[in-house]
Write an enzyme that holds these catalytic residues in place. Sequence first.
Site, mmCIF file in Angstrom:
data_model
loop_
_atom_site.group_PDB
_atom_site.id
_atom_site.type_symbol
_atom_site.label_atom_id
_atom_site.label_comp_id
_atom_site.label_asym_id
_atom_site.label_seq_id
_atom_site.Cartn_x
_atom_site.Cartn_y
_atom_site.Cartn_z
ATOM 1 N N LYS A 193 48.541 46.413 39.136
ATOM 2 C CA LYS A 193 47.097 46.137 39.095
ATOM 3 C C LYS A 193 46.636 46.268 37.648
ATOM 4 C CE LYS A 193 42.627 47.742 40.739
ATOM 5 N NZ LYS A 193 41.904 48.552 41.715
ATOM 6 N N LYS A 246 47.813 42.089 41.307
ATOM 7 C CA LYS A 246 46.366 41.857 41.273
ATOM 8 C C LYS A 246 45.868 41.862 39.840
ATOM 9 C CE LYS A 246 42.161 44.137 42.528
ATOM 10 N NZ LYS A 246 41.592 45.406 42.796
HETATM 11 C C1 PBG Z 1 39.079 49.597 43.789
HETATM 12 C C2 PBG Z 1 39.257 48.132 43.791
HETATM 13 C C3 PBG Z 1 38.763 47.156 42.910
HETATM 14 C C4 PBG Z 1 39.126 45.931 43.438
HETATM 15 C C5 PBG Z 1 39.852 46.182 44.593
HETATM 16 N N1 PBG Z 1 39.946 47.550 44.774
HETATM 17 C C6 PBG Z 1 37.911 47.295 41.708
HETATM 18 C C7 PBG Z 1 38.409 47.879 40.472
HETATM 19 O O1 PBG Z 1 39.568 48.253 40.321
HETATM 20 O O2 PBG Z 1 37.566 48.006 39.593
HETATM 21 C C8 PBG Z 1 38.763 44.585 42.859
HETATM 22 C C9 PBG Z 1 38.723 43.476 43.848
HETATM 23 C C10 PBG Z 1 38.029 42.250 43.398
HETATM 24 O O3 PBG Z 1 37.622 42.091 42.234
HETATM 25 O O4 PBG Z 1 37.868 41.368 44.253
HETATM 26 N N2 PBG Z 1 39.628 50.281 42.766
#
Ligand code: PBG
Length: 325
Positions: A193, A246
């Site tokens: 991520k 992601k």
């Molecule tokens: C929680 C999380 C996030 C997303 C999914 N889980 C936000 C982040 O990390 O700031 C992003 C999902 C999206 O942008 O659709 N940490």
Amino acid sequence: MISRPRRLRANEHIRSLARETVIAKDSVILPIFLKDGMQLKHPLSALDGHYQYSVDTVCQDIEGFLNAGVKKFILFGIPEKKDSFGSQAYAEEGIVNRGIREIKKQFGNDIYLISDVCMCEYTSHGHCGILEGEMVDNDKTLNYLQKIALSNVEAGIDMVAPSDMMDGRVSAIRSTLEENGYCHTPIMSYSAKYASGFYNPFREAAESAPSFGDRKTYQMDYHNTKEAIKELIQDEREGADILMVKPALSYLDIIAKARENSHLPIAAYSVSGEYAMIKAAARMGYVDEYKMMCETTTSIYRAGASILISYYATDIVKAIEKGDI
Ligand code: PBG
């Protein structure tokens, strides 16, 4: 000419016979935002077509999603009260835990529910863990992630998906679930991520923007590939059942590498900014939204994902049924 690649492109019949990427409509997951309160269905301006729901209103729309052929959902919660320990993330009466119980009561095993295990929507400072000064303390945070995951499983969740990017969280959650008798609950880990600008619309939807700084001390640096493989392999060793990359679109190379380096199913999260970009460009008349959705979705599977989280989930299922994806 002996070899004429165009022979396999002559019409839709032959194109569909020669098609390499075939997408299963059962492989898509729709994100849902749950918010404390009553009678809420609050439209999200940056995520056109999506809403924040209260627990009493969400089931009506879930009925519609099920009818549209989407059966898997990932839940995000927006609590009324936030604190430095994100206690509403694991409270028995916390928004997601109440949502899980209510949705499962109505739909039982017709539905598959996944919880996003993280703290940023629940902490007053908006970071994904417990702060020590201005830094997120990794090992302290692990205890809270264990509590969140366990509380979600006790409420009836089918799968947990840790998205915080703390080191060691998969093994921490795995051991807690094993110790409490939940050895069959899978973990889908947000393994690679990245600290991304593509999350902005989500932070409006989930009310989770950090109040200071950014997430670069825990989410990955987008210049790195080898580090992603390290994260993916580490999560597999720690007991993850599904690995996630992601965002998706700017990270197709990472999805392909994940596919090569693991035998686990690879999920991709096509995040809020990816959806919002297509929506905005279509609204301006610059692109055909449907065509863009079909093409970008296919590219994510072609890269190697076999599971997709997308805000277009219901439209994707329709497009698969029509044979357009
Ligand atoms: C929680 C999380 C996030 C997303 C999914 N889980 C936000 C982040 O990390 O700031 C992003 C999902 C999206 O942008 O659709 N940490």
